[in-house]
Design an enzyme around this catalytic site. Structure first.
Site, PDB file in Angstrom:
ATOM      1  N   GLY A  12       0.850  -1.196   0.000  1.00 18.48           N
ATOM      2  CA  GLY A  12       0.000   0.000   0.000  1.00 18.48           C
ATOM      3  C   GLY A  12       0.881   1.239   0.000  1.00 18.48           C
ATOM      4  O   GLY A  12       0.530   2.277   0.559  1.00 18.48           O
ATOM      5  N   ASP A  16      -2.958   6.462   0.721  1.00 22.03           N
ATOM      6  CA  ASP A  16      -3.174   7.657   1.520  1.00 22.03           C
ATOM      7  C   ASP A  16      -2.472   7.574   2.879  1.00 22.03           C
ATOM      8  O   ASP A  16      -1.812   8.519   3.315  1.00 22.03           O
ATOM      9  CB  ASP A  16      -4.698   7.762   1.717  1.00 22.03           C
ATOM     10  CG  ASP A  16      -5.078   9.094   2.265  1.00 22.03           C
ATOM     11  OD1 ASP A  16      -4.619  10.101   1.693  1.00 22.03           O
ATOM     12  OD2 ASP A  16      -5.813   9.130   3.267  1.00 22.03           O
ATOM     13  N   ARG A  46      -0.040  -1.766  -6.819  1.00 22.87           N
ATOM     14  CA  ARG A  46      -0.270  -2.284  -8.174  1.00 22.87           C
ATOM     15  C   ARG A  46       0.396  -1.463  -9.254  1.00 22.87           C
ATOM     16  O   ARG A  46       0.983  -1.988 -10.181  1.00 22.87           O
ATOM     17  CB  ARG A  46      -1.775  -2.321  -8.448  1.00 22.87           C
ATOM     18  CG  ARG A  46      -2.373  -3.602  -7.971  1.00 22.87           C
ATOM     19  CD  ARG A  46      -3.478  -4.056  -8.839  1.00 22.87           C
ATOM     20  NE  ARG A  46      -3.065  -4.711 -10.060  1.00 22.87           N
ATOM     21  CZ  ARG A  46      -3.628  -5.828 -10.475  1.00 22.87           C
ATOM     22  NH1 ARG A  46      -4.534  -6.418  -9.762  1.00 22.87           N
ATOM     23  NH2 ARG A  46      -3.280  -6.357 -11.632  1.00 22.87           N
ATOM     24  N   ASP A 177      -3.724   0.180  16.462  1.00 20.84           N
ATOM     25  CA  ASP A 177      -4.865   1.003  16.809  1.00 20.84           C
ATOM     26  C   ASP A 177      -4.227   2.353  17.100  1.00 20.84           C
ATOM     27  O   ASP A 177      -3.619   2.538  18.160  1.00 20.84           O
ATOM     28  CB  ASP A 177      -5.589   0.464  18.047  1.00 20.84           C
ATOM     29  CG  ASP A 177      -6.832   1.284  18.356  1.00 20.84           C
ATOM     30  OD1 ASP A 177      -6.745   2.521  18.282  1.00 20.84           O
ATOM     31  OD2 ASP A 177      -7.878   0.691  18.670  1.00 20.84           O
ATOM     32  N   HIS A 178      -4.317   3.277  16.157  1.00 18.44           N
ATOM     33  CA  HIS A 178      -3.476   4.478  16.289  1.00 18.44           C
ATOM     34  C   HIS A 178      -3.850   5.312  17.514  1.00 18.44           C
ATOM     35  O   HIS A 178      -3.052   6.115  17.976  1.00 18.44           O
ATOM     36  CB  HIS A 178      -3.477   5.307  15.008  1.00 18.44           C
ATOM     37  CG  HIS A 178      -4.711   6.129  14.781  1.00 18.44           C
ATOM     38  ND1 HIS A 178      -5.902   5.583  14.366  1.00 18.44           N
ATOM     39  CD2 HIS A 178      -4.934   7.455  14.906  1.00 18.44           C
ATOM     40  CE1 HIS A 178      -6.793   6.552  14.252  1.00 18.44           C
ATOM     41  NE2 HIS A 178      -6.243   7.708  14.564  1.00 18.44           N
ATOM     42  N   HIS A 240     -11.099   1.609  18.633  1.00 14.61           N
ATOM     43  CA  HIS A 240     -10.594   2.711  19.468  1.00 14.61           C
ATOM     44  C   HIS A 240     -11.347   2.830  20.795  1.00 14.61           C
ATOM     45  O   HIS A 240     -10.748   2.936  21.859  1.00 14.61           O
ATOM     46  CB  HIS A 240     -10.702   4.044  18.721  1.00 14.61           C
ATOM     47  CG  HIS A 240     -10.131   4.021  17.333  1.00 14.61           C
ATOM     48  ND1 HIS A 240      -8.940   3.416  17.041  1.00 14.61           N
ATOM     49  CD2 HIS A 240     -10.587   4.536  16.154  1.00 14.61           C
ATOM     50  CE1 HIS A 240      -8.668   3.566  15.747  1.00 14.61           C
ATOM     51  NE2 HIS A 240      -9.665   4.233  15.185  1.00 14.61           N
TER      52      HIS A 240
END
Ligand code: BG6
Length: 495
Positions: A12, A16, A46, A177-178, A240
């Protein structure tokens, strides 16, 4: 700082998250010396990009951090791009060759960190290929960092976990888990376990209710495709919010270590009442935003956002009540709410204390006191946008007679402290490099969270919501307020 020796492989790499969070975080670690000469990054996705183009993008993503030209060049020279089809075994062979080459070139000792930052349906297959194509090394560490969502219900999470565990042991899996990287979430433990004044009162004898609000003013933005399948319950509550509940509710750990904290968090999560569908409907309410006004701007309703169905039944708001059936918390409701397009961005926890046993300041025959009800003492933890905590107490109003007045002891970190403190992702990546899983979600936490959320979801799937039921720029549907009122409480929300 200790320099880490590692090859990152980011699945990825054009996405983003990589651009907004990962590259800037890696750059900060680079500037601090946590990354130096012995690291390399392979970005995969990709599309076909050249290394040169990829490095240009990486440099763009760190512009806000004001690097010198030399720093930006030096940092980005460690980045390599490999176009990749996650389902094609041969592509993993190419990846392995590149990884081995970089390992030698940068002296990386076989240390590898694989970062899954792409559509979750590919998580399983990527991990299986990492093993079958022998990208995982025999020497050095091999760690998997995996973004949310981890499954879409208990069953799918279980299957994904089984698949991943064939390639990585639990201790090498870092489920992000930010929120657990946020300064004030980490501060919950300091507030509780470094202050006897709080920990001695942290139970059902002194606490009336706990309120957790994760409000966002943003709408769904350009994530309609993802959000339509998720909704606020799975997007925010399963991960969260339940993590925060477990940190607030857990027993003091024997030591502040990953193993001990995890043990206590799991115990706390296991003590949360799993509702049946009827109870779920009674204790959880959902909402979806309609059009509305906020800060002099007009916003459209959710159903007309990009990639959203015109008859969407996806919730953009959830409020609910968790009960924790153990000695410490029996009878204390934990109210939670989260939503998009609310009045403001505000992430807060309110610990609402019980009233004094007898209010001696009630209006008396002599008529010296005017206040009949004392407002409760409230400990507020401000997670964002400001960071800090406050405590409301009751004091005497200056002057003749005896009226009480709420006063607020308020501590907030300065804007400077906040802007200079490491970003959540930076801390979590460094934790993963150090092999410290304290601030990540472990499998048993994830599993129990899904059990709690699955019932709510299935009860909603069997009923038709009255959407849209709140206007953009408000704090959610009426039902969310009724939920507390029915128990004799109110949401606390002050500047
Ligand atoms: C993400 C959700 O996990 O958290 C988003 O997917 C949400 O929908 C975001 O906006 C909120 O995070 P933060 O750090 O901006 O509070």
């Amino acid at each position: 700082a200790n320099e880490n020796t590692v090859l990152f492989t980011i699945f990825g790499g054009t996405g983003d998250l990589a651009k907004r969070k990962l590259y800037p975080s890696l750059f900060r670690l680079f500037k601090k010396g946590n990354l130096g000469t012995h690291f390399a990054v392979i970005g995969t996705a990709r599309r076909e990009w050249s290394d040169e183009y990829y490095r240009d993008i990486v440099r763009e993503t760190i512009q806000d951090l004001n690097p010198t030209n030399e720093e930006a060049e030096d940092f980005s020279s460690h980045f390599y791009y490999q176009s990749h089809n996650v389902n094609d075994s041969e592509h993993y062979d190419t990846l392995k060759n590149l990884a081995d080459k970089l390992d030698e070139q940068y002296n990386l000792n076989g240390n590898r960190l694989y970062y899954l930052a792409m559509a979750p349906q590919f998580f399983g297959t990527i991990v299986s290929h990492l093993k079958s194509q022998k990208i995982i090394t025999d020497n050095g560490f091999n760690r998997l960092v995996i973004e949310k969502p981890f499954g879409s219900d208990y069953q799918s999470a279980y299957e994904l976990n089984q698949q991943i565990r064939l390639a990585f042991p639990e201790q090498d899996i870092f489920r992000i888990d930010h929120y657990l990287g946020k300064e004030m979430i980490q501060n919950i433990s300091a507030i509780r376990f470094a202050n006897n004044i709080f920990e001695s009162q942290w139970n059902n004898r002194y606490i009336d209710n706990v309120q957790i609000t994760f409000a966002e003013n943003l709408g769904v933005e350009d994530r309609g495709g993802y959000y339509e399948h998720s909704g606020a319950l799975k997007d925010m509550v399963q991960n969260h919010i339940l993590q925060v509940v477990s940190l607030l509710a857990m027993e003091p750990p024997v030591a502040f270590s990953e193993k001990e904290i995890r043990t206590e968090k799991v115990k706390a999560l296991n003590a949360i009442r799993v509702y049946d569908e009827k109870e779920a409907l009674n204790n959880f309410v959902r909402g979806q935003y309609g059009g509305g006004q906020l800060d002099n701007q007009t916003y459209i309703d959710y159903r007309h956002e990009e990639n959203v169905s015109e008859s969407s039944e996806t919730e953009t708001f959830v409020a609910g009540k968790f009960m924790i059936d153990n000695f410490r918390w029996s009878g204390v409701p934990f109210y939670v709410r989260t939503g998009k397009r609310l009045t403001e961005k505000g992430t807060r926890i309110n610990i609402v204390f019980k009233q004094v046993p007898v209010n001696v300041f009630k209006p008396s025959i002599e008529g010296t006191c005017e206040n009949s009800d004392l407002p409760p003492n409230v400990l507020t933890i401000y997670i964002q946008p400001t960071e800090g905590f406050s405590m409301t107490l009751n004091g005497k109003e200056v002057g003749q007679g005896f009226n009480t007045l709420p006063v607020k002891l308020d501590f907030r970190h300065s804007a400077e402290t906040v802007s200079n403190s490491p970003e959540a992702y930076e801390k979590l990546i460094l934790d993963a490099l150090n092999g410290d899983g304290t601030n990540f979600s472990h499998w048993d936490e994830v599993a129990q969270s899904w059990h709690l959320v699955d019932v709510i979801r299935s009860s909603w799937d069997k009923t038709t919501p009255d959407f849209p039921n709140y206007a953009a720029g408000t704090m959610g549907p009426k039902a969310a307020f009724d939920l507390l009122e029915r128990d004799g409480f109110q949401w606390i929300w002050e500047p």
